[in-house]
Design an enzyme around this catalytic site. Structure first.
Site, short mmCIF file in Angstrom:
data_model
loop_
_atom_site.label_atom_id
_atom_site.label_comp_id
_atom_site.label_asym_id
_atom_site.label_seq_id
_atom_site.Cartn_x
_atom_site.Cartn_y
_atom_site.Cartn_z
N SER A 9 12.88 -2.32 3.39
CA SER A 9 12.22 -2.48 1.54
C SER A 9 12.30 -3.88 1.04
O SER A 9 13.71 -4.68 1.19
CB SER A 9 13.25 -1.50 0.32
OG SER A 9 12.76 -2.55 -0.88
N HIS A 34 7.98 -1.14 2.75
CA HIS A 34 8.09 -0.67 1.80
C HIS A 34 7.64 -1.94 0.68
O HIS A 34 8.96 -3.01 0.74
CB HIS A 34 9.59 0.45 1.73
CG HIS A 34 9.65 1.16 0.37
ND1 HIS A 34 9.55 2.11 0.20
CD2 HIS A 34 10.53 0.26 -0.91
CE1 HIS A 34 8.96 2.69 -0.83
NE2 HIS A 34 10.40 1.73 -1.61
N ASP A 36 8.81 -2.44 -3.47
CA ASP A 36 8.78 -1.81 -4.41
C ASP A 36 8.29 -3.00 -5.59
O ASP A 36 8.95 -3.84 -6.05
CB ASP A 36 10.12 -1.92 -5.08
CG ASP A 36 11.04 -1.03 -3.73
OD1 ASP A 36 10.83 0.28 -3.69
OD2 ASP A 36 11.60 -1.08 -3.33
N MET A 38 7.72 -2.71 -9.87
CA MET A 38 8.19 -2.13 -10.88
C MET A 38 7.78 -2.78 -12.09
O MET A 38 8.15 -4.55 -11.85
CB MET A 38 9.88 -2.47 -11.11
CG MET A 38 10.63 -1.79 -9.87
SD MET A 38 12.23 -2.26 -9.31
CE MET A 38 12.80 -1.55 -8.17
N HIS A 67 4.82 1.24 -3.69
CA HIS A 67 6.28 2.32 -4.24
C HIS A 67 5.74 2.04 -5.43
O HIS A 67 6.40 0.45 -6.23
CB HIS A 67 7.58 2.55 -4.23
CG HIS A 67 8.58 3.70 -4.28
ND1 HIS A 67 9.49 3.09 -5.10
CD2 HIS A 67 8.14 4.88 -5.54
CE1 HIS A 67 10.23 4.12 -5.58
NE2 HIS A 67 9.52 4.49 -5.81
N MET A 69 6.80 2.11 -9.01
CA MET A 69 7.34 1.86 -10.49
C MET A 69 7.00 1.66 -11.89
O MET A 69 7.75 1.15 -12.40
CB MET A 69 8.77 2.14 -10.19
CG MET A 69 9.54 3.04 -9.07
SD MET A 69 11.22 2.02 -8.32
CE MET A 69 10.17 1.03 -6.97
N MET A 139 13.73 10.50 -3.73
CA MET A 139 15.03 9.27 -4.53
C MET A 139 16.24 9.35 -5.02
O MET A 139 16.18 10.53 -5.05
CB MET A 139 14.45 9.26 -6.23
CG MET A 139 12.65 7.75 -6.83
SD MET A 139 12.70 5.99 -5.44
CE MET A 139 13.95 5.67 -5.87
N ASP A 178 14.40 7.05 -0.14
CA ASP A 178 14.33 5.92 -0.78
C ASP A 178 15.78 5.71 -1.90
O ASP A 178 15.98 7.09 -2.69
CB ASP A 178 13.50 5.50 -1.39
CG ASP A 178 13.11 4.29 -1.96
OD1 ASP A 178 14.17 3.17 -1.54
OD2 ASP A 178 11.87 3.81 -2.97
C1 DX5 Z 1 14.53 1.23 -6.02
C2 DX5 Z 1 13.85 0.98 -4.97
C3 DX5 Z 1 14.06 1.02 -3.32
C4 DX5 Z 1 15.28 0.26 -3.44
C5 DX5 Z 1 16.12 0.43 -1.61
O1 DX5 Z 1 14.55 1.52 -7.15
O2 DX5 Z 1 13.22 1.71 -4.90
O3 DX5 Z 1 13.48 1.27 -2.72
O4 DX5 Z 1 14.66 -1.16 -2.64
O5 DX5 Z 1 17.34 -0.24 -1.34
P1 DX5 Z 1 18.42 -0.27 -0.88
O6 DX5 Z 1 17.90 0.55 0.21
O7 DX5 Z 1 19.35 -1.28 -0.87
O8 DX5 Z 1 19.59 1.36 -1.83
ZN ZN Z 2 11.55 2.13 -3.78
#
Ligand code: DX5
Ligand code: ZN
Length: 217
Positions: A9, A34, A36, A38, A67, A69, A139, A178
């Site tokens: 990620s 990956h 993220d 948000m 991903h 969010m 998650m 994740d």
């Molecule tokens: C959290 C994200 C993850 C995050 C995971 O909301 O969806 O993808 O980057 O990070 P680690 O591996 O550090 O928990």
């Molecule tokens: Zn993620």
């Protein structure tokens, strides 16, 4: 045990050196990247949008695993598809009224479709769209931030989803995990049925990134 895929990620990458940090995980043998996304509404954090994904697409051959969010993600499916996403995953909690429509649109755009569940959301919520999915993202932390602690109480949910897929002969749908993944928690989720492991802080904080990637397999 089968070989799982590893999806670093970029949330834990150095954003002033994003290209370099993506090339690093690619060279280390990562399978997917990956990303993220948000919006500060669905989760209490704001990260990146489609223009960044478009730029990333130009510098890597890794599959881009986006991903989302964000609230009502159908609004942005086209943007992320056009930006070059290979997978687009949306949260069931973010699109309760139009989940099927959202998934259909992702597939219409030629992108693989995923659905994600937050820790408090039961696996049953996925059942109505189970046949339509390429990926289910479980998650194992509350979404929003990297570097949180793995929630071991999510293991039964992973097993339940694995069972649901098996009972419906859906052997090509993958289960992605994740949040809080490291060499120890990777063992637990693989044993429960995981096919793809996302890892941010564990990989990007490692002295040796290739070793960290391999330690998850
Ligand atoms: C959290 C994200 C993850 C995050 C995971 O909301 O969806 O993808 O980057 O990070 P680690 O591996 O550090 O928990
Ligand atoms: Zn993620």
């Amino acid at each position: 045990m089968k070989r799982v895929k590893v999806a670093p990620s970029i949330l834990s990458a150095d954003f002033t050196n994003l290209g370099r940090d993506i090339n690093k995980v690619e060279a280390a043998g990562a399978d997917w990247l990956h990303i993220d996304v948000m919006d500060g509404m669905f989760v209490p954090n704001i990260t990146i949008g489609a223009p960044v994904v478009k730029s990333i697409r130009k510098i890597t051959n890794l599959a881009l695993d986006v991903h989302l969010m964000i609230v009502n993600p159908i609004r942005y499916v086209e943007d992320f598809a056009n930006a070059g996403a290979d997978y687009i995953t949306v949260h069931v909690e973010a699109c309760e009224e139009n989940l099927k429509e959202t998934i259909d649109l992702i597939k219409q755009k030629g992108v693989k479709a995923g659905v994600s569940v937050k820790p408090g959301t039961p696996a049953e919520k996925i059942r109505p769209v189970l046949n339509d999915l390429d990926l289910i993202l479980v998650m194992t932390v509350e979404p929003g931030f990297g570097g949180q602690l793995f929630m071991v109480e999510m293991i039964p949910k992973i097993r339940e989803i694995k069972k649901m897929l098996r009972e419906n002969n859906l052997f090509n749908t993958c289960i992605e995990i994740d949040g809080g993944i490291n060499a120890e928690t990777a063992k637990l989720v693989k044993e429960a049925g995981a096919d793809v492991l996302v890892a941010g802080s564990y990989i990007y904080n490692a002295e040796n990134i290739a070793e960290a990637v391999n330690s998850l397999r």
